[in-house]
Design an enzyme around this catalytic site. Structure first.
Site, PDB file in Angstrom:
ATOM      1  N   ASP A   1     -11.512   8.247   4.868  1.00 24.22           N
ATOM      2  CA  ASP A   1     -10.543   9.116   5.258  1.00 24.22           C
ATOM      3  C   ASP A   1     -10.756  10.389   4.805  1.00 24.22           C
ATOM      4  OD1 ASP A   1      -8.086  10.609   4.996  1.00 24.22           O
ATOM      5  OD2 ASP A   1      -6.972   8.783   3.738  1.00 24.22           O
TER       6      ASP A   1
ATOM      7  N   TYR B   1       1.373  -1.259  -0.250  1.00 21.62           N
ATOM      8  CA  TYR B   1      -0.079  -0.097  -0.207  1.00 21.62           C
ATOM      9  C   TYR B   1       0.812   1.276   0.118  1.00 21.62           C
ATOM     10  CZ  TYR B   1      -3.622   3.218   1.937  1.00 21.62           C
ATOM     11  OH  TYR B   1      -3.745   4.615   2.342  1.00 21.62           O
TER      12      TYR B   1
END
Length: 123
Positions: free
Chosen positions: A38, A14
């Site tokens: 987020d 990631y």
């Protein structure tokens, strides 16, 4: 349950894809029905397509991500990292703490990013 090695590998990948990958490549690390929040407190995005749309803001932006620390317990990882994006008006740096859960294949099933605008540093 995924192994510590699987989870650590996914988090490391990631971090790599944030700096080098496309939105679709980042979203491919997520399960089809995964969720993303987020930062925490904003709209929860559900599903790989919505997650790819979220990351599309990074496409074409020079971005680096440095993994500072990671902790894994069960199917969950929490990690602190530094991400810097080179924008036309200068670089922006933020150091979030993300909490992710994972399925048996090591795919991300949920991600919650803990940070606020007060954490962003420009210049």
């Amino acid at each position: 349950m995924p192994s510590v090695e699987q989870i650590t590998s996914t988090v490391t990948e990631y971090a790599h894809r944030i700096g080098t990958g496309t939105a679709a490549e980042i979203a491919a690390l997520y399960a089809e029905d995964a969720t993303l929040e987020d930062p925490v407190g904003t709209e929860v995005r559900v599903g790989r397509d919505a997650i790819a749309a979220f990351y599309s803001g990074l496409d074409g932006v020079e971005t680096t991500m440095e993994l500072l620390t990671i902790r894994v317990s069960g199917d969950t990882a929490a990690f602190h990292f530094r991400v810097t994006s080179a924008l036309p008006n200068g670089p922006i740096t933020v150091e979030p703490i993300d909490v992710m859960t994972f399925d048996e294949q090591g795919q991300i099933t949920s991600m919650r990013a803990i940070w606020s605008m007060a954490d962003m540093v420009t210049g």
